[in-house]
Design a protein around this motif. Structure first.
Motif, PDB file in Angstrom:
ATOM      1  N   ALA A  87     -23.775 -74.472  34.397  1.00  0.00           N
ATOM      2  CA  ALA A  87     -23.152 -74.953  33.845  1.00  0.00           C
ATOM      3  C   ALA A  87     -23.238 -73.075  32.381  1.00  0.00           C
ATOM      4  CB  ALA A  87     -24.187 -75.912  32.511  1.00  0.00           C
ATOM      5  N   GLY A  88     -24.241 -72.291  33.154  1.00  0.00           N
ATOM      6  CA  GLY A  88     -24.228 -71.174  31.955  1.00  0.00           C
ATOM      7  C   GLY A  88     -23.115 -70.482  33.047  1.00  0.00           C
ATOM      8  N   TRP A  89     -22.986 -70.447  34.320  1.00  0.00           N
ATOM      9  CA  TRP A  89     -22.490 -69.375  35.174  1.00  0.00           C
ATOM     10  C   TRP A  89     -20.628 -69.909  34.603  1.00  0.00           C
ATOM     11  CZ3 TRP A  89     -18.969 -70.995  39.212  1.00  0.00           C
ATOM     12  CH2 TRP A  89     -17.981 -70.126  39.635  1.00  0.00           C
ATOM     13  N   LEU A  90     -20.643 -71.578  34.571  1.00  0.00           N
ATOM     14  CA  LEU A  90     -19.244 -71.770  34.538  1.00  0.00           C
ATOM     15  C   LEU A  90     -18.832 -71.394  32.761  1.00  0.00           C
ATOM     16  CD1 LEU A  90     -19.290 -75.169  35.862  1.00  0.00           C
ATOM     17  CD2 LEU A  90     -17.847 -73.505  36.877  1.00  0.00           C
ATOM     18  N   TYR A 143     -11.783 -86.242  37.045  1.00  0.00           N
ATOM     19  CA  TYR A 143     -13.308 -86.199  38.023  1.00  0.00           C
ATOM     20  C   TYR A 143     -13.926 -86.490  36.982  1.00  0.00           C
ATOM     21  CZ  TYR A 143     -16.269 -84.439  41.346  1.00  0.00           C
ATOM     22  OH  TYR A 143     -17.545 -83.599  41.957  1.00  0.00           O
ATOM     23  N   ALA A 144     -14.444 -85.916  35.967  1.00  0.00           N
ATOM     24  CA  ALA A 144     -15.091 -86.200  34.641  1.00  0.00           C
ATOM     25  C   ALA A 144     -15.450 -87.153  34.049  1.00  0.00           C
ATOM     26  CB  ALA A 144     -15.084 -84.874  33.377  1.00  0.00           C
ATOM     27  N   VAL A 145     -14.189 -87.461  33.997  1.00  0.00           N
ATOM     28  CA  VAL A 145     -14.205 -89.442  32.976  1.00  0.00           C
ATOM     29  C   VAL A 145     -14.305 -90.456  34.842  1.00  0.00           C
ATOM     30  CG1 VAL A 145     -12.729 -90.927  32.188  1.00  0.00           C
ATOM     31  CG2 VAL A 145     -12.128 -88.466  31.293  1.00  0.00           C
ATOM     32  N   ASN A 146     -13.821 -90.410  35.106  1.00  0.00           N
ATOM     33  CA  ASN A 146     -14.613 -91.462  36.397  1.00  0.00           C
ATOM     34  C   ASN A 146     -16.148 -91.363  36.525  1.00  0.00           C
ATOM     35  OD1 ASN A 146     -13.390 -93.058  39.145  1.00  0.00           O
ATOM     36  ND2 ASN A 146     -14.885 -91.467  39.745  1.00  0.00           N
ATOM     37  N   ALA A 147     -16.660 -89.877  36.723  1.00  0.00           N
ATOM     38  CA  ALA A 147     -18.370 -90.178  36.718  1.00  0.00           C
ATOM     39  C   ALA A 147     -18.827 -90.895  35.990  1.00  0.00           C
ATOM     40  CB  ALA A 147     -18.423 -88.144  36.959  1.00  0.00           C
ATOM     41  N   TYR A 148     -18.037 -90.841  34.351  1.00  0.00           N
ATOM     42  CA  TYR A 148     -18.443 -91.129  33.267  1.00  0.00           C
ATOM     43  C   TYR A 148     -18.388 -92.799  33.304  1.00  0.00           C
ATOM     44  CZ  TYR A 148     -19.289 -92.611  28.493  1.00  0.00           C
ATOM     45  OH  TYR A 148     -19.632 -93.140  27.238  1.00  0.00           O
ATOM     46  N   ASN A 162     -26.125 -89.593  34.041  1.00  0.00           N
ATOM     47  CA  ASN A 162     -25.683 -89.010  33.576  1.00  0.00           C
ATOM     48  C   ASN A 162     -24.827 -87.733  34.719  1.00  0.00           C
ATOM     49  OD1 ASN A 162     -25.778 -90.249  31.530  1.00  0.00           O
ATOM     50  ND2 ASN A 162     -27.553 -88.923  30.459  1.00  0.00           N
ATOM     51  N   ARG A 163     -24.765 -87.631  35.673  1.00  0.00           N
ATOM     52  CA  ARG A 163     -24.321 -86.335  36.035  1.00  0.00           C
ATOM     53  C   ARG A 163     -22.290 -85.713  35.890  1.00  0.00           C
ATOM     54  NH1 ARG A 163     -26.053 -86.010  41.114  1.00  0.00           N
ATOM     55  NH2 ARG A 163     -24.527 -83.787  41.543  1.00  0.00           N
ATOM     56  N   TRP A 164     -21.910 -87.036  35.188  1.00  0.00           N
ATOM     57  CA  TRP A 164     -20.847 -86.881  33.640  1.00  0.00           C
ATOM     58  C   TRP A 164     -20.477 -85.288  33.371  1.00  0.00           C
ATOM     59  CZ3 TRP A 164     -20.639 -86.876  29.453  1.00  0.00           C
ATOM     60  CH2 TRP A 164     -20.949 -87.130  28.665  1.00  0.00           C
ATOM     61  N   VAL A 169     -18.678 -80.504  31.955  1.00  0.00           N
ATOM     62  CA  VAL A 169     -19.037 -78.901  31.682  1.00  0.00           C
ATOM     63  C   VAL A 169     -18.241 -77.954  32.381  1.00  0.00           C
ATOM     64  CG1 VAL A 169     -20.079 -77.252  32.067  1.00  0.00           C
ATOM     65  CG2 VAL A 169     -21.069 -79.234  31.211  1.00  0.00           C
ATOM     66  N   LEU A 170     -17.177 -78.022  33.990  1.00  0.00           N
ATOM     67  CA  LEU A 170     -16.847 -78.115  34.541  1.00  0.00           C
ATOM     68  C   LEU A 170     -15.537 -78.445  34.238  1.00  0.00           C
ATOM     69  CD1 LEU A 170     -16.058 -76.672  37.702  1.00  0.00           C
ATOM     70  CD2 LEU A 170     -15.987 -78.954  38.952  1.00  0.00           C
TER      71      LEU A 170
END
Length: 212
Positions: A87-90, A143-148, A162-164, A169-170
């Protein structure tokens, strides 16, 4: 510094024997009010993201002490390390574009005039960077919405839930880089076409006295 035929000082171009100049060369573009606001936001986010490395260091120290002193490992803690590091790198990627401190592997660009560099930047932004970022955002948001929606969790039994969040963040990181690219586009168009109107740089009082 060298002096041109008209008597005005010119900044010497980086030589191939000076690799540090090539790595840290900056195209001096004018700024605009909107790009100044975007750059300020990206700078604040980038500096805030830099604290992620302090948090990661704390996680690593805690994990090492727990594993080798108390004999207790933690999958949750290990996953927290790379989640926060990622997250910090992104979140800091947009900042590198704003300050123009990303690595450029281009020996021709550095030898061009400022306007020629501006045309290179213009075509690079419109044809390569911004379309790529637009496509990335288009793919990353679902991609994030599907993970959520499916409640995606770590594959490890004791891993993070909560991998979403990381996937969100990506997507957010690509949005920030897109904004940084738009800011740079405004600077380039201000240089080449005067649109938007660039902000005039005011000279310091002592410089004005010397000029007079």
């Amino acid at each position: 510094m060298t002096v041109s035929d008209q008597g005005s000082p010119q900044k010497p171009r980086a030589s191939i024997d000076d690799p540090d100049e090539f790595l840290h060369h900056h195209t001096e573009l004018p700024t605009t009010r909107l790009s100044q606001w975007i750059d300020g936001l990206m700078t604040a986010i980038g500096k805030g993201a830099s604290w992620a490395w302090v948090i990661v260091t704390g996680f690593i120290i805690y994990a090492v002490i727990g594993r080798y002193v108390f004999g207790q490992g933690s999958v949750l803690l290990e996953e927290m390390e790379w989640h926060v590091a990622g997250a910090g790198w992104l979140m800091g990627m947009a900042y590198t574009l704003v300050v123009d401190d990303h690595v450029r592997v281009d020996v021709l660009h550095e030898r061009l005039s400022l306007k020629a560099q501006g045309w290179v930047e213009l075509f690079g932004l419109l044809i390569l960077l911004l379309p790529f970022l637009g496509l990335a955002i288009y793919e990353m948001v679902p991609y994030a919405v599907n993970a959520y929606s499916v409640g995606e969790t770590s594959q490890a039994p004791a891993g993070l839930s909560n991998r979403w969040v990381l996937k969100a963040v990506l997507a957010l990181a690509f949005m920030l880089i897109f904004l940084a690219g738009v800011s740079r586009l405004f600077k380039v168009t201000a240089l080449l076409f005067g649109i938007p109107r660039p902000i005039a740089v005011q000279s310091a009082p002592n410089q004005e006295e010397e000029a007079s």
